[in-house]
Design a protein around this motif. Structure first.
Motif, PDB file in Angstrom:
ATOM      1  N   GLN A 194      -2.090  -6.862  15.074  1.00 12.31           N
ATOM      2  CA  GLN A 194      -1.690  -5.462  15.179  1.00 12.31           C
ATOM      3  C   GLN A 194      -0.221  -5.278  14.822  1.00 12.31           C
ATOM      4  N   THR A 197       0.617  -5.514  11.122  1.00 10.05           N
ATOM      5  CA  THR A 197       0.230  -4.310  10.385  1.00 10.05           C
ATOM      6  C   THR A 197       1.187  -3.158  10.654  1.00 10.05           C
ATOM      7  N   LEU A 198       1.544  -2.965  11.921  1.00  8.30           N
ATOM      8  CA  LEU A 198       2.349  -1.802  12.297  1.00  8.30           C
ATOM      9  C   LEU A 198       3.818  -1.932  11.908  1.00  8.30           C
ATOM     10  N   LYS A 199       4.335  -3.140  11.809  1.00  7.09           N
ATOM     11  CA  LYS A 199       5.767  -3.283  11.528  1.00  7.09           C
ATOM     12  C   LYS A 199       6.127  -2.851  10.106  1.00  7.09           C
ATOM     13  N   GLN A 200       5.126  -2.656   9.248  1.00 10.19           N
ATOM     14  CA  GLN A 200       5.366  -2.155   7.898  1.00 10.19           C
ATOM     15  C   GLN A 200       5.226  -0.638   7.796  1.00 10.19           C
ATOM     16  N   GLN A 201       4.889   0.009   8.907  1.00 12.55           N
ATOM     17  CA  GLN A 201       4.721   1.456   8.883  1.00 12.55           C
ATOM     18  C   GLN A 201       6.068   2.170   8.862  1.00 12.55           C
ATOM     19  N   GLU A 202       6.023   3.458   8.498  1.00  7.51           N
ATOM     20  CA  GLU A 202       7.264   4.224   8.326  1.00  7.51           C
ATOM     21  C   GLU A 202       8.034   4.382   9.631  1.00  7.51           C
ATOM     22  N   HIS A 221       7.992   0.586  20.386  1.00  8.21           N
ATOM     23  CA  HIS A 221       7.375   1.254  19.244  1.00  8.21           C
ATOM     24  C   HIS A 221       6.089   0.557  18.806  1.00  8.21           C
ATOM     25  N   LEU A 222       6.175  -0.720  18.480  1.00  7.97           N
ATOM     26  CA  LEU A 222       5.022  -1.413  17.918  1.00  7.97           C
ATOM     27  C   LEU A 222       3.941  -1.668  18.962  1.00  7.97           C
ATOM     28  N   ASN A 225       2.212   1.493  20.248  1.00 10.25           N
ATOM     29  CA  ASN A 225       1.269   2.084  19.303  1.00 10.25           C
ATOM     30  C   ASN A 225       0.018   1.241  19.102  1.00 10.25           C
ATOM     31  N   SER A 226      -0.002   0.039  19.642  1.00 12.08           N
ATOM     32  CA  SER A 226      -1.200  -0.796  19.557  1.00 12.08           C
ATOM     33  C   SER A 226      -1.857  -0.984  20.917  1.00 12.08           C
TER      34      SER A 226
END
Length: 310
Positions: A194, A197-202, A221-222, A225-226
């Motif tokens: 998870q 995947t999320l650490k590349q989000q805006e 944050h990360l 959100n997971s």
């Protein structure tokens, strides 16, 4: 060509107010809800999950209250009332030593549920922190941390439990430690995936640009959100730990006697299967219904937290 009329030449005769019934026709009345409020509302609509939650609450309440108000102790023997069927004085009957089965069943619920909840909390904390750091840092750190997980996973979990109980003795804490040695690995791997995947989000890149530290980005944050898949997985850890403890007690390497867990009750009732088969029905039903309730609750939470089903 169409003639344009200057604004200053317009008067009120050009405009008519709308009737009250035609105002705000485009407005759709809808109550504003937060993500958590919306998830709770959808969870309440799942009848199986709601019934399972009520059942689990009742089980916890009985596990706390019954051993306190019962006139019998969980280890009190009465050889004059051996293997009684359910009656007014013993609602679930007695075992081969004349001990009240209801009292022992609810006392066993304390141990089994405590092991399940504590194992889930410990696995949640270890798995989230370990998997989060591994997925966020990446590189050589991720490779080393994953190889450590592979080494731990290569050894059967039952071997950990047996070795720990040989050293620390047969008690609830040694069983809990043995369960938690390797059962956090699945959580760590899921969190790692998870986070990667999320650490590349805006939103993660925006937090990094405005100067947020690595710990803040990871934990505020990360991981936040997971939390949906994490909570569902943690819910499934509770019945898994309960079943593991019951299995260990059933084969004789769990909680030491005369303490009672659902596994030890099944083990004792197995010896009386031909004489009093009803004795094994109570702990078996308690294990099955509790595990089933947790599964329904986990499915309900997963559906409630799934944004695609909003």
């Amino acid at each position: 060509m169409e003639k344009k009329i200057p604004m200053e030449e317009l008067d009120n005769s050009w405009f008519e107010p709308l009737p009250d019934e035609e105002r705000n026709l485009e407005f759709v009345a809808m109550e504003s809800k937060t993500y958590l409020q919306d998830a709770c509302s959808r969870f309440r609509k799942n009848r199986l999950a709601l019934i399972s939650l009520v059942f689990l609450a009742c089980m916890i309440f009985l596990a706390i209250v019954v051993p306190i108000v019962s006139p019998y102790s969980y280890d009190e023997q009465n050889l004059n009332a051996v293997n009684l069927l359910p009656c007014a004085s013993h609602l679930l009957g007695t075992d081969k030593f004349g001990r009240d089965i209801l009292t022992r069943l609810m006392y066993g619920a304390r141990i089994s549920l405590s092991v399940g909840f504590m194992a889930a909390v410990m696995n949640l904390i270890i798995g989230v922190v370990y998997g989060g750091i591994s997925g966020y840092v990446g590189g050589k750190t991720d490779m080393i941390m994953m190889r450590i997980i592979d080494c731990i996973y290569s050894i059967p979990s039952m071997l950990y439990v047996i070795l720990i109980m040989l050293v620390l003795g047969s008690n609830m804490y040694s069983v809990l430690l043995g369960i938690c040695v390797s059962s956090w690995i699945g959580m760590a791997r899921q969190v790692r995936t998870q986070i990667q995947t999320l650490k590349q989000q805006e939103f993660a890149l925006a937090a990094y640009v405005i100067g947020a530290g690595n710990a803040r980005i990871l934990f505020q944050h990360l991981i936040v959100n997971s939390m949906g898949p994490i909570i569902v997985d943690a819910t499934m850890m509770v019945p898994e730990a309960i079943f593991t403890e019951a299995f260990l007690a059933f084969i004789g390497i769990g909680i030491s006697l005369p303490q009672a867990s659902w596994g030890t009750l099944c083990n004792e009732a197995r010896q009386m299967l031909q004489i009093a088969p009803i004795q094994i029905a109570w702990p078996t039903a308690a294990i099955c219904l509790t595990v089933l309730a947790f599964n329904f609750i986990g499915d309900g939470i997963g559906e409630a937290l799934d944004p695609r089903k909003k």
